[in-house]
Design an enzyme around this catalytic site. Structure first.
Site, PDB file in Angstrom:
ATOM      1  N   LYS A 181       2.466  11.184  -3.726  1.00 56.24           N
ATOM      2  CA  LYS A 181       1.559  10.529  -4.267  1.00 56.24           C
ATOM      3  C   LYS A 181       0.737  11.421  -5.132  1.00 56.24           C
ATOM      4  CE  LYS A 181      -1.776   6.808  -3.551  1.00 56.24           C
ATOM      5  NZ  LYS A 181      -2.293   5.798  -2.325  1.00 56.24           N
TER       6      LYS A 181
ATOM      7  N   ASP B 253       1.033  -1.353  -0.157  1.00 55.01           N
ATOM      8  CA  ASP B 253      -0.050  -0.167   0.167  1.00 55.01           C
ATOM      9  C   ASP B 253       0.925   1.071  -0.054  1.00 55.01           C
ATOM     10  OD1 ASP B 253      -1.667   2.086   0.398  1.00 55.01           O
ATOM     11  OD2 ASP B 253      -2.421   1.489   2.571  1.00 55.01           O
TER      12      ASP B 253
ATOM     13  N   GLU C 260      -7.294   0.410  -4.618  1.00 52.44           N
ATOM     14  CA  GLU C 260      -7.342   0.200  -3.377  1.00 52.44           C
ATOM     15  C   GLU C 260      -8.592  -0.319  -2.712  1.00 52.44           C
ATOM     16  OE1 GLU C 260      -6.121   4.247  -2.096  1.00 52.44           O
ATOM     17  OE2 GLU C 260      -4.060   3.917  -2.967  1.00 52.44           O
TER      18      GLU C 260
ATOM     19  N   ASP D  47     -13.050   5.465   2.460  1.00 47.51           N
ATOM     20  CA  ASP D  47     -11.465   5.533   2.661  1.00 47.51           C
ATOM     21  C   ASP D  47     -11.048   6.929   3.256  1.00 47.51           C
ATOM     22  OD1 ASP D  47      -8.684   5.667   2.782  1.00 47.51           O
ATOM     23  OD2 ASP D  47      -8.417   4.502   0.941  1.00 47.51           O
TER      24      ASP D  47
HETATM   25  P1  ADP Z   1      -3.256   7.314   3.706  1.00 50.61           P
HETATM   26  O1  ADP Z   1      -4.178   6.272   3.428  1.00 50.61           O
HETATM   27  O2  ADP Z   1      -3.424   8.603   3.383  1.00 50.61           O
HETATM   28  O3  ADP Z   1      -1.668   7.020   3.511  1.00 50.61           O
HETATM   29  P2  ADP Z   1      -3.695   6.161   6.727  1.00 50.61           P
HETATM   30  O4  ADP Z   1      -4.750   5.446   6.191  1.00 50.61           O
HETATM   31  O5  ADP Z   1      -2.494   5.460   7.140  1.00 50.61           O
HETATM   32  O6  ADP Z   1      -3.111   7.261   5.273  1.00 50.61           O
HETATM   33  O7  ADP Z   1      -4.124   7.242   7.546  1.00 50.61           O
HETATM   34  C1  ADP Z   1      -3.296   8.350   8.307  1.00 50.61           C
HETATM   35  C2  ADP Z   1      -4.202   9.190   9.150  1.00 50.61           C
HETATM   36  O8  ADP Z   1      -5.129   8.234   9.863  1.00 50.61           O
HETATM   37  C3  ADP Z   1      -3.518  10.375   9.850  1.00 50.61           C
HETATM   38  O9  ADP Z   1      -4.096  11.529   9.860  1.00 50.61           O
HETATM   39  C4  ADP Z   1      -3.495   9.699  11.214  1.00 50.61           C
HETATM   40  O10 ADP Z   1      -3.257  10.785  12.084  1.00 50.61           O
HETATM   41  C5  ADP Z   1      -4.968   8.924  11.435  1.00 50.61           C
HETATM   42  N1  ADP Z   1      -4.894   7.818  12.324  1.00 50.61           N
HETATM   43  C6  ADP Z   1      -4.167   6.882  12.537  1.00 50.61           C
HETATM   44  N2  ADP Z   1      -4.632   6.484  13.790  1.00 50.61           N
HETATM   45  C7  ADP Z   1      -5.822   7.079  14.269  1.00 50.61           C
HETATM   46  C8  ADP Z   1      -6.627   6.854  15.409  1.00 50.61           C
HETATM   47  N3  ADP Z   1      -6.328   5.924  16.431  1.00 50.61           N
HETATM   48  N4  ADP Z   1      -7.477   7.648  15.617  1.00 50.61           N
HETATM   49  C9  ADP Z   1      -7.586   8.769  14.504  1.00 50.61           C
HETATM   50  N5  ADP Z   1      -6.960   8.982  13.454  1.00 50.61           N
HETATM   51  C10 ADP Z   1      -6.031   8.262  13.246  1.00 50.61           C
HETATM   52 MG    MG Z   2      -4.603   4.812   1.969  1.00 53.22          MG
END
Ligand code: ADP
Ligand code: MG
Length: 618
Positions: free
Chosen positions: A87, A23, A187, A211
């Protein structure tokens, strides 16, 4: 290097080596595999138990590169050499990003053209493909470290709305990182696979995948039938995510504590600390009702109710997008069979509740939402490896199909491992004024220069009416039918002239040859991509020289002699650079010429508009 064997009839890959699922996220990236013993998908974790690698790249003064948590520390203190959100740049031109240029705190080259965007760090120019490849190299290294075996094959995920160019850029990044990218998967498709949706061949399910990541929000409606995933609609907001929640909290605290904006401008460390604290508070509130902390001597508090108020506008917006996606798919919320939550930000309880309420059903949140895409990529990898006996592999193209473009480069229209039947189309234009024909040369293979690939056919599209360079629109379309016959058509869209040809790409091609071609493409990946980069940089420079010279000769009387002199000098220097093989030099000189011509080009544009308003022409 391991041997690659492909069964041409089924397209299945026969090998022992593990294929990883990746991912490659805007905010975080991670790797998953199918556990060899229990056959369940698992994410790969370092000793610290962390699977997520922040998609951030830091360059230090000496030019050495760090990726992930290490790099994240420099986000606010060294914005010019800390690259985030790569990205968003994949397959994009500066024109695509113009409106959002202030979002990027590092130097994105503004060359005002349709050519692909470049990033300047120190003295070096980087393409988004190269930058993404650094993240992939890091992931590959980690996976090899954890698995204690070489990792050379991967499935990589991309958003469902990614276009052809963005998908190709992602493939190239993989290749540059030394990975054989077996497939690019959507995705939402990966997320559904992780939940085993659509794994049974006899079921048809309609799935909504919500998402909410760090910086982006996507909603996709999928229909899964007989193992085929169809995207019915996508919607979302590419600038809405968990980062907005963090900023909301920072603003709230700044107000509450009476911190001055200027104070933050001067004291970048405090700004960084507040931002990190805000994210910590947000995460804490996903499983607690109160947060208490401290940053830069300020006592900070936030409770869940306050936080929910802060994010309400964002949440409402995502639900609005869900409505639009349903409307575009021509469905009502009752017709959705399953709802899948993806992205770290769906860990926020009120987000879950809102989505569940909108669709009127329980949502899938059994798997970690920030891991589910990687887990699904691993499931897809396993299917491609032929290990998953529940899944029938459809016929696929064993090698990529494309045409020759400027400088002898291969432009892939149908990537390898695409399902058969398949179709693709792309537009090209003429390079010279009055050009009335275009040669279409069709190739098969994975190398960047057509000379290293297998030539399938060649024909000439003639009868293009005379027009200035760049005005003709020639659409080349590839259609590969169920029998594996490839139809190639070229059509000039303004005049309607067209020409087509048919070939059988697999004709006379042995398994051993395919195997050899694949192996060579990985062996030569680095030099191939470098060659492509230099050929593209030179072509862009050449084009700029031609347009500049045309512009100068047409507008001579409106320009100052000083301007003409400086331009001619810059053109001469760029010509000189083109004669070398130094990509950074070519890009630097291109940028310099752009900088010189931009002010007067804009001035002439303004004057042209003014005089049109006055009703006369110049
Ligand atoms: P992406 O797909 O954009 O790369 P992710 O799916 O990894 O990102 O999501 C990242 C986001 O999720 C960040 O803004 C992070 O702060 C938030 N996040 C991660 N864990 C938690 C949580 N326990 N509660 C709220 N937000 C969270
Ligand atoms: Mg993502």
């Amino acid at each position: 290097m391991g041997k690659i064997a492909i069964n041409i009839a089924t397209g299945s890959l026969q090998q022992q080596e593990m294929i990883v699922g990746i991912d490659l996220g805007t905010t975080n990236s991670l790797v998953a595999i199918i556990h060899p013993e229990n056959r369940q998908p698992v994410v790969l974790k370092e000793h610290d138990g962390n699977a997520l690698v922040p998609s951030i790249i830091h360059f230090d003064k000496m030019g050495s590169i760090t990726v992930g948590d290490e790099a994240r520390k420099y986000l606010i203190t060294e914005p010019q050499n800390t690259i985030f959100s790569v990205k968003r740049l994949m397959g994009k031109s500066y024109n695509d990003l113009k409106e959002r240029s202030s979002f990027f705190t590092y130097k994105v080259i503004d060359d005002n053209t349709e050519s692909l965007v470049k990033i300047l760090v120190g003295e070096k120019f980087y393409s988004p493909v190269e930058l993404s490849s650094y993240i992939l190299v890091e992931l590959k290294k980690r996976a090899e470290h954890i698995l204690k075996t070489p990792v050379t094959k991967a499935v990589i995920t991309v958003p469902a709305y990614f276009n052809d160019a963005q998908r190709q850029a992602t493939r190239d990044a993989g290749k540059l990182a030394g990975l054989d990218v077996l497939r690019i998967v959507n995705e939402p498709t990966a997320a559904s696979l992780a939940y085993g949706l659509g794994m049974r061949n006899d079921e048809t399910r309609t799935v909504a995948v919500y998402d909410l990541g760090g910086g982006t929000f996507d909603i996709s409606i999928l229909r899964i039938s007989n193992g085929i995933f169809e995207v019915l609609s996508t919607n979302g907001d590419t600038y809405l995510g968990g980062d907005d929640f963090d900023l909301g909290i920072v603003k709230y605290w700044i107000n509450q504590q009476g911190i001055k904006e200027e104070e933050l401008m001067v004291h970048k460390g405090l700004a960084q600390e507040l931002r990190l604290k805000a994210e910590e508070a947000k995460k804490h509130l996903s499983s607690n009702t109160k947060f208490k902390g401290e940053a830069g001597g300020e006592q900070l508090e936030l409770n869940r109710g306050e936080f929910e108020n802060l994010i309400k506008p964002f949440l409402d917006k995502t639900i609005e997008c869900c409505k639009n996606a349903l409307a575009d798919a021509g469905l009502s919320s009752k017709e959705i069979d399953e709802v899948v939550l993806v992205g770290g930000s769906t860990r926020v309880p009120v987000v879950k509740e809102a989505v569940s309420k909108f669709f009127g059903r329980d949502v899938h949140d059994e798997l970690n939402p920030d891991e589910v895409v990687a887990l699904g990529a691993a499931v897809q990898a396993d299917i491609l490896a032929g290990n998953n006996k529940d899944f029938l592999l459809l016929d696929i193209t064993p090698l990529s199909l494309g045409i020759e473009t400027m400088g002898g480069l291969m432009d892939v229209l149908i990537p390898r491992n695409s399902k058969i039947p398949s179709k693709a189309a792309r537009q090209y234009t003429t390079q010279k004024d009055g050009q009335n024909g275009m040669r279409i040369s069709v190739y098969q293979g994975e190398r960047d220069l057509v000379n290293d690939n297998r030539k399938l056919a060649e024909f000439n599209l003639s009868g293009i009416p005379a027009m200035p360079a760049g005005l003709a629109k020639v659409e080349v379309s590839f259609l590969i039918n169920a029998d594996g016959i490839l139809n190639i058509k070229a059509k000039e869209l303004r005049s309607g002239v067209e020409q087509s040809i048919e070939v059988k790409p697999q004709y006379g091609l042995t398994d051993a040859e395919v195997e050899k071609m694949l192996a060579e493409s990985i062996q030569h990946a680095k030099e191939d991509i470098q060659t492509r980069a230099i050929v593209e940089a030179k072509a862009e420079a050449q084009l700029l020289i031609e347009t500049t010279e045309r512009f100068i000769s047409k507008n001579q009387s409106f320009l100052l002699s000083e301007e003409i002199k400086r331009t001619n000098n810059a053109v001469a220097e760029l010509r000189e650079a083109i004669s070398t093989n130094d990509k950074d030099l070519v890009q630097k000189k291109t940028e310099e010429l752009n900088e010189i011509s931009r002010p007067y080009a804009e001035r002439l544009m303004d004057e042209a508009i003014k005089s049109t308003l006055k009703g006369k022409s110049i």
